[in-house]
Scaffold this motif. Sequence first.
Motif, mmCIF file in Angstrom:
data_model
loop_
_atom_site.group_PDB
_atom_site.id
_atom_site.type_symbol
_atom_site.label_atom_id
_atom_site.label_comp_id
_atom_site.label_asym_id
_atom_site.label_seq_id
_atom_site.Cartn_x
_atom_site.Cartn_y
_atom_site.Cartn_z
ATOM 1 N N ALA A 284 0.627 -1.079 -0.029
ATOM 2 C CA ALA A 284 0.062 -0.033 -0.072
ATOM 3 C C ALA A 284 0.893 1.305 -0.161
ATOM 4 O O ALA A 284 0.546 2.251 -0.752
ATOM 5 N N TYR A 285 1.670 1.248 0.783
ATOM 6 C CA TYR A 285 2.833 2.350 0.765
ATOM 7 C C TYR A 285 3.244 2.556 -0.621
ATOM 8 O O TYR A 285 3.207 3.781 -1.139
ATOM 9 N N ARG A 286 3.827 1.651 -1.398
ATOM 10 C CA ARG A 286 4.460 1.751 -2.650
ATOM 11 C C ARG A 286 3.294 2.068 -3.671
ATOM 12 O O ARG A 286 3.783 2.574 -4.648
ATOM 13 N N ALA A 287 2.156 1.934 -3.410
ATOM 14 C CA ALA A 287 1.092 2.107 -4.561
ATOM 15 C C ALA A 287 0.899 3.664 -4.606
ATOM 16 O O ALA A 287 0.277 4.080 -5.444
ATOM 17 N N GLY A 288 1.607 4.419 -3.463
ATOM 18 C CA GLY A 288 1.347 5.828 -3.719
ATOM 19 C C GLY A 288 2.435 6.795 -4.347
ATOM 20 O O GLY A 288 3.367 6.355 -4.515
ATOM 21 N N ASP A 289 1.948 7.470 -5.141
ATOM 22 C CA ASP A 289 2.751 8.477 -5.837
ATOM 23 C C ASP A 289 3.410 9.536 -4.631
ATOM 24 O O ASP A 289 4.271 10.110 -4.826
ATOM 25 N N ALA A 290 2.513 9.844 -3.520
ATOM 26 C CA ALA A 290 2.910 10.467 -2.537
ATOM 27 C C ALA A 290 2.445 10.135 -1.422
ATOM 28 O O ALA A 290 1.208 9.641 -1.340
ATOM 29 N N PRO A 313 7.595 9.217 -2.023
ATOM 30 C CA PRO A 313 7.598 10.940 -1.738
ATOM 31 C C PRO A 313 6.684 11.147 -0.798
ATOM 32 O O PRO A 313 5.640 10.826 -0.589
ATOM 33 N N ILE A 314 7.324 12.240 0.021
ATOM 34 C CA ILE A 314 6.423 12.629 1.178
ATOM 35 C C ILE A 314 6.000 14.233 0.973
ATOM 36 O O ILE A 314 6.561 15.065 0.615
ATOM 37 N N VAL A 315 4.747 14.365 1.325
ATOM 38 C CA VAL A 315 4.145 15.698 1.559
ATOM 39 C C VAL A 315 3.536 15.581 2.947
ATOM 40 O O VAL A 315 2.742 15.039 3.325
ATOM 41 N N SER A 316 4.094 16.546 3.843
ATOM 42 C CA SER A 316 3.662 16.548 5.249
ATOM 43 C C SER A 316 3.708 17.880 5.932
ATOM 44 O O SER A 316 4.662 18.644 5.339
ATOM 45 N N THR A 317 3.042 18.227 6.949
ATOM 46 C CA THR A 317 3.311 19.166 7.971
ATOM 47 C C THR A 317 4.642 18.534 8.755
ATOM 48 O O THR A 317 5.019 17.707 8.817
ATOM 49 N N ASP A 328 16.013 18.491 7.792
ATOM 50 C CA ASP A 328 17.024 17.950 6.876
ATOM 51 C C ASP A 328 16.937 17.008 5.960
ATOM 52 O O ASP A 328 17.655 16.192 5.227
ATOM 53 N N ALA A 329 15.599 16.429 6.094
ATOM 54 C CA ALA A 329 15.052 15.317 5.133
ATOM 55 C C ALA A 329 14.929 15.726 3.537
ATOM 56 O O ALA A 329 14.428 16.811 3.260
ATOM 57 N N HIS A 330 15.590 15.018 2.752
ATOM 58 C CA HIS A 330 15.556 15.276 0.978
ATOM 59 C C HIS A 330 14.217 14.699 0.464
ATOM 60 O O HIS A 330 14.257 14.782 -0.583
ATOM 61 N N SER A 331 13.562 13.746 1.292
ATOM 62 C CA SER A 331 12.614 12.991 0.733
ATOM 63 C C SER A 331 11.104 13.554 0.823
ATOM 64 O O SER A 331 10.136 12.942 0.660
ATOM 65 N N ALA A 332 10.973 14.841 1.414
ATOM 66 C CA ALA A 332 9.871 15.280 1.741
ATOM 67 C C ALA A 332 9.565 16.810 1.436
ATOM 68 O O ALA A 332 10.681 17.449 1.348
ATOM 69 N N VAL A 333 8.503 16.979 0.972
ATOM 70 C CA VAL A 333 8.049 18.525 0.805
ATOM 71 C C VAL A 333 7.337 18.951 1.979
ATOM 72 O O VAL A 333 6.251 18.070 2.376
ATOM 73 N N ARG A 356 9.218 13.371 -8.257
ATOM 74 C CA ARG A 356 8.914 12.536 -7.570
ATOM 75 C C ARG A 356 10.206 11.307 -7.469
ATOM 76 O O ARG A 356 10.635 10.717 -6.557
ATOM 77 N N ALA A 357 10.803 11.182 -8.607
ATOM 78 C CA ALA A 357 12.103 10.446 -8.700
ATOM 79 C C ALA A 357 13.090 10.919 -7.948
ATOM 80 O O ALA A 357 13.992 10.113 -6.806
ATOM 81 N N GLN A 358 13.346 12.340 -7.580
ATOM 82 C CA GLN A 358 14.337 12.831 -6.664
ATOM 83 C C GLN A 358 13.919 12.535 -5.215
ATOM 84 O O GLN A 358 14.629 12.232 -4.422
ATOM 85 N N LEU A 359 12.750 12.699 -4.936
ATOM 86 C CA LEU A 359 12.335 12.441 -3.616
ATOM 87 C C LEU A 359 12.331 11.189 -3.067
ATOM 88 O O LEU A 359 12.820 10.638 -1.900
ATOM 89 N N SER A 360 11.778 10.358 -4.126
ATOM 90 C CA SER A 360 11.891 8.721 -4.027
ATOM 91 C C SER A 360 13.429 8.197 -3.524
ATOM 92 O O SER A 360 13.756 7.486 -2.553
ATOM 93 N N ALA A 361 14.377 8.709 -4.443
ATOM 94 C CA ALA A 361 15.820 8.082 -4.253
ATOM 95 C C ALA A 361 16.254 8.797 -2.829
ATOM 96 O O ALA A 361 17.277 7.932 -2.473
ATOM 97 N N ALA A 362 15.739 9.877 -2.396
ATOM 98 C CA ALA A 362 16.390 10.326 -1.206
ATOM 99 C C ALA A 362 15.945 9.498 0.027
ATOM 100 O O ALA A 362 16.388 9.603 1.147
ATOM 101 N N GLY A 363 14.693 9.098 -0.018
ATOM 102 C CA GLY A 363 14.134 8.319 0.940
ATOM 103 C C GLY A 363 14.849 7.351 1.940
ATOM 104 O O GLY A 363 15.043 7.522 2.927
ATOM 105 N N PRO A 364 15.370 6.276 1.339
ATOM 106 C CA PRO A 364 16.206 5.378 1.818
ATOM 107 C C PRO A 364 17.408 5.934 2.479
ATOM 108 O O PRO A 364 17.578 5.407 3.536
ATOM 109 N N VAL A 365 18.004 6.916 1.968
ATOM 110 C CA VAL A 365 19.143 7.907 2.480
ATOM 111 C C VAL A 365 18.576 8.374 3.864
ATOM 112 O O VAL A 365 19.331 8.288 5.027
#
Length: 405
Positions: A284-290, A313-317, A328-333, A356-365
């Motif tokens: 379910a997580y991976r099914a999301g574009d964000a 990719p994350i969009v969050s408060t 300092d996270a590079h995977s979130a807006v 999306r690709a940029q945010l996704s690649a930064a997530g595991p880091v």
Amino acid sequence: MNILMLSDVYFPRVNGVSTSIRTFAQSLARMGHSVTLVAPDYGPGSGQELHESGEFEIIRLDSRVIFFDPEDRLIRAPELRRVLPQLTSRHWDVIHIHTPFRAHRLGVQLAELTGRPTVETYHTYFEEYIGHYLPWAPVSLLRLVARRLSRFLCHGVDHLIVPTAQMVEVLNRYGITTPSTVLPTGIDLSEFAQGDGGKFRAEHGIEASRPTLVTVSRLAVEKNIAFLLQVAKRLVADFPELMFIIAGEGPDAERLKRLSKDYGLERNVRFFGNLDRRTTLLDAYRAGDAFVFASPTETQGLVLIEAMALGVPIVSTAVMGTATVLRDAHSAVISEEDIEAFAGHVTRVLRSPQLRAQLSAAGPVDAGGWSTQGLMEQVVALYQRLAQAAPQRALASEQATQTAR
């Protein structure tokens, strides 16, 4: 080390506290330590046996339903009296309390009888939560009670584990002077190496091209999912085929489903309940574009770290604990809690494959900084310091008692 953990909540009750406790216990057991968890018995048919892996000992105590919060259980007082001699007769290096109710009482009693040190994790920002569960009482009174209760409980243990610096600031404002250490829970990154978003979409009739958001949360008022539904309503004007996946259960589920219908989002919102953390939840997580999140009361926000680890990719408060996770996270807006602003950030992510690709690649880091391995080593070091100080503390207490006589 021999570690005793005490909690008023554990699986099959799904929430961040249960997840944190299991992460602590499993990680410590895999490091070679002996862990025993005392937790409520949720009764036959609850599925609690599915969550008992055998990596650590679990002692279940008979409990009753809480009338204003039927998801949870309150350990019966006779059970505390029954189990106390059994636990007192065993050797513990440290007693780790996870919740402030009957488990706290049991932990303090054990410490008094055995002289063993107590550490308590301040998992929940009760001042912000309590009004949602006792709506008939004045909010100002409930906040005052929560602050006073926190002071009383925290001053009854030797050390506090606090997930974030923001929560330490809250406890300082309460006037709590108990020594504390900031130690987030973290996650076992190996558990988040799988997940098949395409499979999840195919199984649930969500086209691969359909713009899809996902959130994972307990469905409770304080999680602010109603705000995310308002954001979805705004987004549908630009993305008519938008799909919003909501994974989780909780007391606010029926209200949220009514809101979804009232907003005309029957085709755009799907509630999936609690999913298996080892399989379908990862899908379910991976099914999301964000991944979208807007809870203002988190002491940490483990689901954000899970989304990072899975490359979503994350969009969050960024409020309270989530501010620490996202710093300092590079995977979130990061967005303010404003419908137009939040929807604007989501729109930018959905419309830009490159972003999306940029945010996704930064997530595991980003998630790598929250690995349990290093964090649990810090926990063990804290346990060891407390255990080494315990005999001195017991001697000083005995000498003080003799002097008083």
